[in-house]
Design an enzyme around this catalytic site. Sequence first.
Site, short mmCIF file in Angstrom:
data_model
loop_
_atom_site.label_atom_id
_atom_site.label_comp_id
_atom_site.label_asym_id
_atom_site.label_seq_id
_atom_site.Cartn_x
_atom_site.Cartn_y
_atom_site.Cartn_z
N ASP A 21 -7.72 12.75 -15.11
CA ASP A 21 -9.17 12.59 -15.11
C ASP A 21 -9.80 13.38 -16.25
OD1 ASP A 21 -11.64 11.68 -14.26
OD2 ASP A 21 -11.86 13.18 -12.69
N HIS A 38 -9.55 7.88 -23.70
CA HIS A 38 -8.38 7.19 -23.13
C HIS A 38 -7.24 7.14 -24.16
CE1 HIS A 38 -10.80 6.27 -19.73
NE2 HIS A 38 -11.53 5.33 -20.30
N LEU A 132 14.50 10.24 -15.15
CA LEU A 132 13.19 10.35 -14.49
C LEU A 132 12.65 8.99 -14.07
CD1 LEU A 132 10.49 12.01 -13.99
CD2 LEU A 132 9.87 11.37 -16.32
C1 FPP Z 1 -9.75 8.95 -16.06
O1 FPP Z 1 -10.70 9.48 -16.93
C2 FPP Z 1 -8.75 8.15 -16.76
C3 FPP Z 1 -8.51 6.82 -16.56
C4 FPP Z 1 -9.29 6.02 -15.59
C5 FPP Z 1 -7.51 6.08 -17.33
C6 FPP Z 1 -6.23 6.80 -17.65
C7 FPP Z 1 -5.51 6.02 -18.66
C8 FPP Z 1 -4.81 6.52 -19.70
C9 FPP Z 1 -4.57 7.96 -19.92
C10 FPP Z 1 -4.31 5.56 -20.69
C11 FPP Z 1 -2.92 5.12 -20.68
C12 FPP Z 1 -2.06 5.34 -19.50
C13 FPP Z 1 -0.72 5.16 -19.52
C14 FPP Z 1 0.03 5.37 -18.26
C15 FPP Z 1 0.03 4.76 -20.72
P1 FPP Z 1 -12.21 9.03 -16.75
O2 FPP Z 1 -12.47 7.86 -17.63
O3 FPP Z 1 -12.51 8.82 -15.31
O4 FPP Z 1 -12.96 10.30 -17.29
P2 FPP Z 1 -14.38 10.87 -16.83
O5 FPP Z 1 -14.19 11.31 -15.40
O6 FPP Z 1 -14.57 12.04 -17.75
O7 FPP Z 1 -15.38 9.80 -17.00
#
Ligand code: FPP
Length: 247
Positions: A21, A38, A132
């Site tokens: 997050d 992201h 893993l």
């Molecule tokens: C949460 O941050 C993150 C996500 C919803 C997406 C996570 C995805 C990745 C890290 C990209 C690729 C993943 C893989 C497995 C290759 P948020 O957008 O909720 O952040 P915020 O809370 O600050 O708005």
Amino acid sequence: MTIKEQIDRDRLPRHVAIIMDGNGRWALSQGNQRIFGHEHGVEAVRSVVEGAGEVGIGYLTLYAFSTENWLRPREEVDALMNLLVQAINDETASLKKNRVKLLTIGDFDSLPPVVREKLAWSLEELRDCDGLRLIIALSYSARWEITRAARLLADDVRRGAVCDADIVPQLFDKYLTTKDIPDPELLIRTSGEFRISNFLLWQIAYSELYFTPVLWPDFRKENLFEAIVDYQQRERRFGKTSQQVGT
Ligand code: FPP
């Protein structure tokens, strides 16, 4: 002594799950678009997968996209899907070299065809890997999973394959998307939020929870090692008393 050296390899959590997050806030704090966060989140994923492999974690589950994330603005959802395809495409060879086996949990059918195809390709490429287990939760939510399990179980009861008395937690486990995966001993959430956000609600009944203010794009394997060291200092009682678990 480095943080990695402080880890007791004989008492590792077998399964670590992470709620990644803070990508959006990380990007916005720098005056960038959320997708920039992201994109940098992928670097954190790479570091954590590497770190988990280095210390010998058996299973690592990453919450990459929740059922509720479909409600985000269309352009962010599209960008996330594209990023996933690109990350899977770019990382599969290196995962294979490191013997990482990929698994997914979530509503596979709700994903765009291009993501399904790329995932299917990667799953097949990594099918024989014996290191893993990397589990990506995609279009996943615990309530989706639990209601789906209840529906599948009801089908089996209706056709006489299961009777009421058979329904115990161990049986219910078999109807979950995580059926062959042990429960996580350690659940990490980044970005200073203290929520579970519909993640693995059944499986984390006795997990140790670790919350860190670090935003996901800044999270690295050393942060994972810190969480493991913290976990190893805790007493896990599973409802018993200290005296009982100490004997
Ligand atoms: C949460 O941050 C993150 C996500 C919803 C997406 C996570 C995805 C990745 C890290 C990209 C690729 C993943 C893989 C497995 C290759 P948020 O957008 O909720 O952040 P915020 O809370 O600050 O708005």
